[in-house]
Design an enzyme around this catalytic site. Sequence first.
Site, short mmCIF file in Angstrom:
data_model
loop_
_atom_site.label_atom_id
_atom_site.label_comp_id
_atom_site.label_asym_id
_atom_site.label_seq_id
_atom_site.Cartn_x
_atom_site.Cartn_y
_atom_site.Cartn_z
N SER A 148 0.86 -1.06 0.10
CA SER A 148 0.07 -0.11 0.08
C SER A 148 0.82 1.32 0.06
CB SER A 148 -0.76 -0.08 1.20
OG SER A 148 -1.07 1.28 1.74
N1 LIG Z 1 -6.77 8.16 2.30
C1 LIG Z 1 -6.15 7.06 3.01
C2 LIG Z 1 -6.25 5.91 2.15
C3 LIG Z 1 -6.16 4.52 2.76
C4 LIG Z 1 -6.59 3.41 2.04
O1 LIG Z 1 -7.49 3.47 1.14
N2 LIG Z 1 -5.92 2.13 2.43
C5 LIG Z 1 -5.98 1.07 1.34
C6 LIG Z 1 -4.82 0.32 1.09
S1 LIG Z 1 -3.76 1.31 -0.23
C7 LIG Z 1 -6.77 0.16 2.35
O2 LIG Z 1 -6.72 -0.04 3.49
N3 LIG Z 1 -7.81 -0.71 1.84
C8 LIG Z 1 -8.69 -1.42 2.37
C9 LIG Z 1 -10.04 -1.08 2.75
O3 LIG Z 1 -10.29 0.19 2.40
O4 LIG Z 1 -10.71 -1.92 3.07
C10 LIG Z 1 -4.73 7.19 3.55
O5 LIG Z 1 -4.18 8.04 2.92
O6 LIG Z 1 -4.54 6.53 4.47
#
Ligand SMILES: N[C@@H](CCC(=O)N[C@@H](CS)C(=O)NCC(=O)O)C(=O)O
Length: 239
Positions: free
Chosen positions: A14
């Site tokens: 990520s």
């Molecule tokens: N705007 C957030 C984005 C976080 C995000 O979307 N992370 C993703 C991985 S890149 C995640 O955790 N996805 C799993 C989900 O949303 O269930 C940040 O910068 O922390």
Amino acid sequence: MAWLSAEFYFYKGSAPCRSVWMTLKLLNCEFEEKHVDLLKAENKRPWFIRMNPQHTVPTFNDHSFILWESRAIMQYLMNKYATEGTQYLYPKEPEERAKVDRMLFFDMGTLYHAIKEYFGPKIHQGMPPDQEKENLLKTSLDYLDHFLEIGGVPYLCGERITIADIAILASITELDALNYSYKCYGELFRWSERVKEGIPCYKECCIEGVEMTRARVKQLEDDLKKQMEKERKASITKK
Ligand SMILES: N[C@@H](CCC(=O)N[C@@H](CS)C(=O)NCC(=O)O)C(=O)O
């Protein structure tokens, strides 16, 4: 119950996690690494959702103070743990800090947003490339290139690396992972090489995650091809 330590919940594949990881390392923070495997939906387990109802990584638990949103975590870490030697990463002077904040917002609202919008449906649903979304991505890369050109300084906000460079580099590593070349954006490409060189923990925090995403994308593409082939054969048999 109060936690006795700081815990960093992350997934190497990520990009937002990579930016927080680099910041923690640059600040010499002590923390426990807590790997959350998104492919096994560990972020959807009840214990994780109790901590972060939005179930996103990165999530940081600083002795029971729980925070998510990568850029907010980076700002918090700087506000709390910067020393005289590391304050340059997030300057205190209002104008200098505003420049860093502006680039963090640009990253979240424009650049990283465009990357996710363009590649998400392509990778996960096998949708054909969306020209309009690619144009938005190209526009944000153009802006970045232009900011660097008119800035005339080695880094996004001046002579030294800041958390804006770290966050935006992390987003750019997603393009590395997706084999999307940005060499034609000369200033941007040279800046990315400079920042990769300038952050001592860049390789440790980014290379493996980039490879993980590459492998995952390849696997999804192969699965999709197999599925399409299966459907094609099934439709021939029906006829
Ligand atoms: N705007 C957030 C984005 C976080 C995000 O979307 N992370 C993703 C991985 S890149 C995640 O955790 N996805 C799993 C989900 O949303 O269930 C940040 O910068 O922390």
